[in-house]
Scaffold this active site. Sequence first.
Site, PDB file in Angstrom:
ATOM      1  N   GLN A  84      -1.082  -4.683  -3.517  1.00  0.00           N
ATOM      2  CA  GLN A  84      -0.903  -3.368  -2.922  1.00  0.00           C
ATOM      3  C   GLN A  84      -0.612  -2.295  -3.986  1.00  0.00           C
ATOM      4  OE1 GLN A  84       1.828  -5.046   0.607  1.00  0.00           O
ATOM      5  NE2 GLN A  84       1.138  -2.967   0.929  1.00  0.00           N
ATOM      6  N   HIS A  85      -0.714  -1.057  -3.544  1.00  0.00           N
ATOM      7  CA  HIS A  85      -0.170   0.140  -4.234  1.00  0.00           C
ATOM      8  C   HIS A  85      -0.885   0.611  -5.485  1.00  0.00           C
ATOM      9  CE1 HIS A  85       3.235  -0.749  -1.666  1.00  0.00           C
ATOM     10  NE2 HIS A  85       3.545  -1.838  -2.341  1.00  0.00           N
ATOM     11  N   ASP A 249      -2.265  -7.487   0.396  1.00  0.00           N
ATOM     12  CA  ASP A 249      -2.159  -8.952   0.331  1.00  0.00           C
ATOM     13  C   ASP A 249      -1.109  -9.518   1.293  1.00  0.00           C
ATOM     14  OD1 ASP A 249      -0.027  -7.969  -1.196  1.00  0.00           O
ATOM     15  OD2 ASP A 249      -0.515  -9.124  -2.983  1.00  0.00           O
TER      16      ASP A 249
HETATM   17  O1  LIG Z   1       3.883  -4.553  -4.181  1.00  0.00           O
HETATM   18  C1  LIG Z   1       3.808  -5.513  -3.443  1.00  0.00           C
HETATM   19  C2  LIG Z   1       4.164  -5.403  -2.011  1.00  0.00           C
HETATM   20  O2  LIG Z   1       4.698  -4.171  -1.653  1.00  0.00           O
HETATM   21  C3  LIG Z   1       3.324  -6.818  -4.005  1.00  0.00           C
HETATM   22  O3  LIG Z   1       3.464  -7.857  -3.081  1.00  0.00           O
HETATM   23  C4  LIG Z   1       1.898  -6.678  -4.471  1.00  0.00           C
HETATM   24  O4  LIG Z   1       1.089  -6.566  -3.330  1.00  0.00           O
HETATM   25  C5  LIG Z   1       1.486  -7.787  -5.432  1.00  0.00           C
HETATM   26  O5  LIG Z   1       1.420  -9.044  -4.862  1.00  0.00           O
HETATM   27  P1  LIG Z   1       1.242 -10.415  -5.698  1.00  0.00           P
HETATM   28  O6  LIG Z   1       0.064 -10.253  -6.573  1.00  0.00           O
HETATM   29  O7  LIG Z   1       2.506 -10.649  -6.438  1.00  0.00           O
HETATM   30  O8  LIG Z   1       1.021 -11.466  -4.652  1.00  0.00           O
END
Ligand SMILES: O=C(CO)[C@@H](O)[C@H](O)COP(=O)(O)O
Length: 485
Positions: A84-85, A249
């Site tokens: 995300q983000h 995700d």
């Molecule tokens: O920033 C967040 C949720 O807000 C993280 O969960 C990212 O979405 C990255 O996920 P992973 O790659 O660590 O699974």
Amino acid sequence: MTAPTTSPTTGSPRTLVAGVDSSTQSCKVVVRDAQTGALVRFGSAPHPDGTEVDPAAWWEAFGAAVAVAGGLDDVSALSVGGQQHGMVVLDAHGDVIRPALLWNDTRSAQAAIDLTAELGGPQAWADATGSVPVASFTVTKLRWLAQNEPENAARIAAVCLPHDWLTWQISGAGGTPGAARDLSALVTDRSDASGTGYFSGTTGKYRLDLLDLALGEGASSRIVLPRVLEPGESIRLDDGLVLGAGAGDNAAAALGLGMVPGDVTISLGTSGVVSAVSAVPAADGTGMAAGFSDATGAYLPLACTLNASRVLDGAARMLGVDHAGLSALALSAPAGADGLVLVPYLEGERTPNRPDATGTLHGLRLATTTPAHLARAAVEGMLCGLADGLDALRAQGVEVTRLLLVGGGARSDAVRHIAPQVFGLPIEVPQPGEYVADGAARQAAWALSGEADAPDWGPPAGTKVFEAPVEPVIREQYAAVRDLL
Ligand SMILES: O=C(CO)[C@@H](O)[C@H](O)COP(=O)(O)O
Ligand SMILES: Nc1ncnc2c1ncn2[C@@H]1O[C@H](COP(=O)(O)OP(=O)(O)O)[C@@H](O)[C@H]1O
């Protein structure tokens, strides 16, 4: 694109769908039977390290993962789940202006503080978007860009997220370098949009005023944002491939695990995430819980730390052991590690919001200077940060009837055995798998079906339950030192 496929067991025709997890550390592709959800093929490929990454690396890893997974020629639909983000900024030609700043890049911490004050404080943001912005959120990265790279900010013609960009590339509208690209073909979904900081999950609309707040008055009138597809909505490509909206995700994992209200998932990837599905939106002015949306039309309150599986990676590196060795060491030390506590802010921290913090060891005595004590303290410290996150979700009214543990770190025996001691509840560990990619595949099957709801693929297989008496000392001693920065 689609060639007929038959089931190896029944010989009858079957339809295949693909799900992608473009995560922080790698790209994973699953190919599943659209009707039953049975796994047919899998492939993965690594992503580069670092908190800023050229999106071209995601495209390359996607291609490599697809090749390992045996290609997509027989696949009828595909969806992308992604980290995300991350801020992907495109110019008027559709070219990436600069490497994407990822969710775990903390350089926009001051921008988060400034934006929070400018809108009237944390609760004003939580009411507007569900969440209080921290350095992870796209909106703060855009403000950072405007202040630090104004020439790049001035070139922005479109902003999107990692999963949006990959979907766009797959659709062909992202084109090949030098070819015409169609920015208006960018799409996203509500789950990922809800992590930008300029989208309201309750109205389902962008908050263009907040994009303007970040980038300057009028910016939103010249910048394309991806069209937000409805849950289950799709686009059909010329070659017949159906593309689902994709998802952040964590929302994709909720789909992959078939989470229902009462289920809380602890995910130990690069990030540590505690998340729940909920019929009502969260608006936590303390910022501990983020009020995101899910991929079905409901909500996904979650608490996310910057320090999860890599705390285990780092501890193993310090001790010169592999993951199995770290686990054996941790399990050989007593609960509470005789008072040795690791506050694992190795990458700064996001929940609680301490972008500049570093990790600290407390309670070191001669008796605790052993590999076993350090290994145990690493596992306990990582889990304590997530237990605080679970408290934050409970404070938002989240009901907890079941705790599920997934992600790379859930493969650790020590984590599985120590987690119930920390959380005070049995821990259900589905068989190790790629639940984000699985959720994306389930969304693809949903998009292909045109039905009102996602297909029922049943619960995850091979779930093991880990139980142990709660060990209050672990959280008590962590709470006593956590704030001593
Ligand atoms: O920033 C967040 C949720 O807000 C993280 O969960 C990212 O979405 C990255 O996920 P992973 O790659 O660590 O699974
Ligand atoms: N047996 C294990 N014990 C602890 N950590 C593990 C184990 N296997 C893999 N990992 C860690 O899990 C992480 C990858 O998990 P994953 O959920 O794929 O992360 P992400 O989604 O952030 O890319 C890596 O940091 C890896 O070292």
